[in-house]
Scaffold this motif. Structure first.
Motif, PDB file in Angstrom:
ATOM      1  N   GLU A 105       0.844  -1.189   0.000  1.00 11.96           N
ATOM      2  CA  GLU A 105       0.000   0.000   0.000  1.00 11.96           C
ATOM      3  C   GLU A 105       0.882   1.242   0.000  1.00 11.96           C
ATOM      4  O   GLU A 105       2.100   1.168   0.215  1.00 11.96           O
ATOM      5  CB  GLU A 105      -0.907   0.035   1.244  1.00 11.96           C
ATOM      6  N   ALA A 106       0.247   2.373  -0.202  1.00 11.48           N
ATOM      7  CA  ALA A 106       0.928   3.657  -0.058  1.00 11.48           C
ATOM      8  C   ALA A 106      -0.026   4.621   0.621  1.00 11.48           C
ATOM      9  O   ALA A 106      -1.230   4.611   0.347  1.00 11.48           O
ATOM     10  CB  ALA A 106       1.367   4.210  -1.405  1.00 11.48           C
ATOM     11  N   PHE A 107       0.501   5.421   1.522  1.00  9.12           N
ATOM     12  CA  PHE A 107      -0.290   6.460   2.173  1.00  9.12           C
ATOM     13  C   PHE A 107       0.081   7.800   1.567  1.00  9.12           C
ATOM     14  O   PHE A 107       1.221   8.238   1.657  1.00  9.12           O
ATOM     15  CB  PHE A 107      -0.026   6.472   3.683  1.00  9.12           C
ATOM     16  N   GLY A 108      -0.890   8.431   0.906  1.00 11.28           N
ATOM     17  CA  GLY A 108      -0.647   9.710   0.268  1.00 11.28           C
ATOM     18  C   GLY A 108      -0.285   9.611  -1.201  1.00 11.28           C
ATOM     19  O   GLY A 108       0.110  10.605  -1.822  1.00 11.28           O
ATOM     20  N   LYS A 109      -0.434   8.406  -1.753  1.00 15.11           N
ATOM     21  CA  LYS A 109      -0.116   8.211  -3.167  1.00 15.11           C
ATOM     22  C   LYS A 109      -0.796   6.925  -3.634  1.00 15.11           C
ATOM     23  O   LYS A 109      -1.013   6.008  -2.841  1.00 15.11           O
ATOM     24  CB  LYS A 109       1.394   8.097  -3.371  1.00 15.11           C
ATOM     25  N   SER A 110      -1.111   6.859  -4.918  1.00 13.99           N
ATOM     26  CA  SER A 110      -1.657   5.637  -5.506  1.00 13.99           C
ATOM     27  C   SER A 110      -0.540   4.891  -6.230  1.00 13.99           C
ATOM     28  O   SER A 110       0.246   5.495  -6.957  1.00 13.99           O
ATOM     29  CB  SER A 110      -2.777   5.965  -6.497  1.00 13.99           C
ATOM     30  N   CYS A 144       4.369  -0.668   3.206  1.00 13.26           N
ATOM     31  CA  CYS A 144       3.653   0.584   2.959  1.00 13.26           C
ATOM     32  C   CYS A 144       4.638   1.725   2.753  1.00 13.26           C
ATOM     33  O   CYS A 144       5.559   1.920   3.556  1.00 13.26           O
ATOM     34  CB  CYS A 144       2.716   0.920   4.113  1.00 13.26           C
ATOM     35  N   GLU A 145       4.431   2.450   1.684  1.00 13.73           N
ATOM     36  CA  GLU A 145       5.189   3.674   1.433  1.00 13.73           C
ATOM     37  C   GLU A 145       4.398   4.846   2.005  1.00 13.73           C
ATOM     38  O   GLU A 145       3.249   5.057   1.628  1.00 13.73           O
ATOM     39  CB  GLU A 145       5.406   3.860  -0.063  1.00 13.73           C
ATOM     40  N   GLU A 146       5.015   5.579   2.902  1.00 14.01           N
ATOM     41  CA  GLU A 146       4.346   6.717   3.536  1.00 14.01           C
ATOM     42  C   GLU A 146       4.839   8.023   2.913  1.00 14.01           C
ATOM     43  O   GLU A 146       6.013   8.368   3.020  1.00 14.01           O
ATOM     44  CB  GLU A 146       4.600   6.729   5.045  1.00 14.01           C
TER      45      GLU A 146
END
Length: 271
Positions: A105-110, A144-146
């Motif tokens: 997943e990524a938080f702040g990006k798709s 997850c990429e934040e």
């Protein structure tokens, strides 16, 4: 003590830590963390918990918690993550033959599917030999990429093994739009569930709501196992003769809908 990472939902940020503290009491799970490290604009918080089983128990009633994962590594780059993961090779061996899957997943990006696959393949050095199973895997790994709430560069990459999930599906189940009875004072479903946790609602407790309105708090606390009762100055809200969906037996219509009649004791009208 083992480190775990709580993955919060980005809703009602001011209630996230109070709910976490309440869950610690409800489940009798001791936790410790640096409160100064908490940020309302980040979904992640590192906590110390005695075991994976205790971590899973801690979050199982969580409404503002998406999941909790066993901390394996984090860093500003994947190179840093890989280097830290190299330091825990003994942990890899525990899952060498287990069925597994990766969640990216990524938080702040798709992230495009191609990017997710590339990220998963970059962890092939772990040498897992078990079957890949998208459902029912024995081990589930989370990457997850934040990036943050505002568009910008990558801040941190998180990596670990998922050990438990919250109960965010209850937000949908108790969605006020699906209620048989709905009034103009009906409390948001998510908040009523969070408040039930903060009230430590559980079997053997009694919860009283002096501003019961259309009974959202009664229903969610009863669902969590508590016996409940409430009062309000406006009996029309209780009886269902006011509001948006009238003549539906009021609060008791929702009590029946959610199957908690045995724990909602009564309501009364007074100031």
């Amino acid at each position: 003590m083992p480190k775990f990472v709580v993955q919060f939902a980005q809703f009602h940020e001011d209630f996230r830590l109070p709910e976490l503290d309440a869950l610690s009491q409800l489940e009798n799970v001791a936790i410790s963390f640096d409160r100064s490290s908490y940020s309302p604009i980040s979904p992640f918080l590192i906590v110390d918990i005695a075991s994976a089983a205790a971590a899973a128990r801690l979050v199982r009633r969580g409404i503002l918690i998406r999941s909790i994962f066993e901390y394996w590594a984090s860093g500003q780059t994947y190179a840093e993550v890989f280097a830290e993961t190299e330091q825990i090779r003994d942990r890899w061996a525990l899952y060498k033959q287990s069925s597994f899957r990766f969640i990216v997943e990524a938080f702040g990006k798709s992230l495009a599917q191609e990017e997710k696959l590339r990220i998963i393949e970059s962890f092939s050095y772990l040498g897992f030999e078990g079957a890949i199973r998208m459902k029912g895997a024995e081990a589930e790994f989370f990457v997850c990429e934040e990036y943050g709430e505002e568009p910008g560069p990558l801040k941190r990459v998180w990596f670990g093994r998922v050990v438990g999930r919250g109960s965010r599906e209850l937000v949908e189940r108790f969605d006020v739009k699906k209620r048989r009875y709905l009034g103009n004072t009906t409390m948001d479903a998510e908040l009523s569930l969070v408040m039930a946790n903060q009230a430590l609602a559980r079997s053997g407790t009694l919860v009283y709501d002096p501003f019961v309105g259309t009974g959202s708090f009664l229903v969610t606390c009863a669902y969590m196992g508590a016996c409940t009762m409430g009062s309000d100055i406006d009996g029309r809200q209780i009886r269902g003769t006011a509001g948006f969906r009238r003549n539906t037996d009021g609060i008791m219509a929702n009590v029946a809908q959610y199957g908690v009649a045995g724990r909602v004791l009564d309501t009364a009208v007074f100031d």
